[in-house]
Design an enzyme around this catalytic site. Structure first.
Site, short mmCIF file in Angstrom:
data_model
loop_
_atom_site.label_atom_id
_atom_site.label_comp_id
_atom_site.label_asym_id
_atom_site.label_seq_id
_atom_site.Cartn_x
_atom_site.Cartn_y
_atom_site.Cartn_z
CG HIS A 145 2.13 28.78 43.46
ND1 HIS A 145 2.81 28.41 42.32
CD2 HIS A 145 1.85 27.63 44.11
CE1 HIS A 145 2.92 27.09 42.27
NE2 HIS A 145 2.34 26.59 43.35
CD GLU A 183 3.06 31.52 40.50
OE1 GLU A 183 3.76 31.99 41.42
OE2 GLU A 183 2.94 30.30 40.28
CB CYS A 243 5.67 25.69 44.08
SG CYS A 243 4.56 24.47 44.83
#
Lengths: 211, 253
Positions: free
Chosen positions: A191, A193, A81
């Site tokens: 992202h 994750e 990001c």
């Protein structure tokens, strides 16, 4: 076991990055210790919030040196990001008519996306090069984006005798750089994750490239 | 636009437990938010919202612990709202693993909180949550309420939403108190009116009862659709909502 450091320079939520990386079987340490970050098998540079604040936070812990030395030694670094955005030359975010300087690993300017709805928030598709290692085994999947600024162009010209960077694109109002694989330096605007199974597969792909 | 319409289940939690109950089969603990979050994640939810209704501020620690345990297992975005009063509250929630934090009553009492939070954590973390109801006394016909719709704020809803967006709220959780709990469909009139004044993403909330209710909210300008009881009581499945949206020509994940 692959040992990964998440650079904890004060930017947002590093906990989910840590947990997501742990699902790949890696051992993950969240730290700003210079030697530890320098010597880890792999380094993640997270980033949430404003560009200038992230650059300042990274410099304060000598993260720019850590990244530079690692790359010189061919050691993997993954920016996520704003952790990707800071790798570019500069950003117009909150800079008035000027710019804030980035870490300048790549040329180009991070600029506001021209889109009707901002932030670009949600799950979007990406177009990855066929040779991408990052997206190996991942097709027709969406990734979670949340940002208003992006690299709207890719300005690093291919250099003869060097492997050309693999650039993945996405679109929100206009095309922008969604991910880059450039030797040991990888980055994602989205992202991983927070991108469910597809994101975890991508992180596993990254870990699998770590020697 | 290629970004997918998000389908978001919302869980009300009190002292770390899900309230109102959830009716799933094969659930070991129907009140455990962590287990429910995992189930919704596996069922294709694009995001989750926890609305913390914990009355006592001394119980906030249980909220942080719940967020922590959820974020450890859930690899989709998590928004936590309810009882957020200060930027330090937001900091604690983000550190526990929340990706976004909803600000409602405290933002109306102190609009500077929205500005401070967006400056400190970034616009993308700050979700303005507004409980709106119709009122003849408001210029737009809609007023913002506080305390879960129990009190009038005296603020015109559209004016407040516009101001909060200018202060840096990165997303709007738009809850219609008129439509909430009725299961007669989202408040299309409200969504349309709000879409005309702000260009941040809108999560439509309140009124979902049938599969046919979701697409009109998106047509009216919602970027995401939130529902609670229809999901919790197995009236609708997240995947069916997505299939229906896709059948009506919308991008879904």
């Amino acid at each position: 076991m692959t040992n990964v450091v998440v650079l904890d320079y004060g930017s947002g939520n590093v906990r989910s990055v840590q947990r997501a990386l742990e699902t790949t079987g890696a051992s993950v340490e969240v730290t700003v210790d210079f030697e530890t970050a320098l010597n880890a098998d792999a380094l993640v540079v997270p980033g949430v919030g404003a560009f200038a604040a992230c650059v300042e936070g990274i410099r304060k812990v000598r993260g720019d040196q850590i990244i530079g030395r690692r790359l010189a030694g061919g050691r993997p670094v993954l920016g996520i990001c704003v952790g990707m955005q800071v790798l570019f030359e500069r950003s117009t975010e909150h800079a008035g008519d000027g710019y804030f300087a980035g870490l300048n690993e790549w040329p180009g300017t991070i600029d506001t996306l021209h889109a009707p709805i901002l932030p670009h928030m949600g799950w979007n598709t990406v177009i990855a090069p066929l040779t991408s290692e990052m997206f190996a085994g991942i097709s027709d999947e969406r990734f979670y984006f949340v940002h208003s600024f992006a690299a709207r162009t890719w300005e690093l010209d291919p250099i003869e005798k060097m492997t050309a960077p693999k650039v993945t694109w996405a679109n929100h109002g206009e095309d922008f750089v969604a991910a880059v694989e450039n030797g040991p330096l990888w980055a994602t605007q989205f992202h991983p994750e927070k991108s469910g199974e597809a994101g975890l597969t991508l992180l596993a792909n990254w870990i699998s490239t770590v020697k | 636009m290629p970004v997918a319409v998000r389908v978001i289940p919302c869980l009300d939690v009190d002292s770390g437990r899900v309230v109102k109950g959830v009716n799933f089969e094969n659930l070991r603990d129907a009140g455990d938010p962590v287990e429910l979050a995992r189930i919704y994640g596996a069922a294709g939810a694009d995001e989750l919202v926890f609305l913390d209704v914990t009355a006592s501020s001394s119980d906030r620690e249980t909220t942080y612990e719940m967020v922590r345990r959820t974020a450890d297992q859930l690899f989709i975005p998590l928004t936590v709202g309810g009882g957020v009063r200060t930027t330090d509250d937001i900091d604690k929630l983000l550190r526990a693993g929340a990706d976004k934090v909803g600000i409602n009553t405290a933002g109306i009492a102190n609009p500077q909180l929205i500005s401070d939070a967006s400056r400190r954590f970034g616009d993308q973390c700050v979700v303005l949550s507004v409980d709106v109801r119709r009122s003849k006394e408001s210029p737009s016909g809609f007023e913002a309420t506080t305390h879960g719709g129990r009190r009038s704020s005296g603020l015109d809803a559209l004016e407040w939403i516009t101001e909060a967006a200018e202060r840096g709220a990165g997303e709007l959780l738009l809850n219609s108190m008129d439509a909430d709990g009725m299961q007669n469909g989202y408040d299309i009139e409200l969504i349309t009116a709000v879409r005309a004044v702000v260009d941040i993403p809108i999560i439509a909330s309140g009124g979902a009862g049938q599969l046919s209710h979701f697409a009109p909210a998106v047509v009216a300008g919602a970027d995401a659709v939130l529902a609670a009881s229809v999901f919790h009581f197995n009236q609708l499945a997240v995947s069916d909502v997505k299939l229906q949206l896709a059948a009506e020509g919308f991008q879904v994940r």
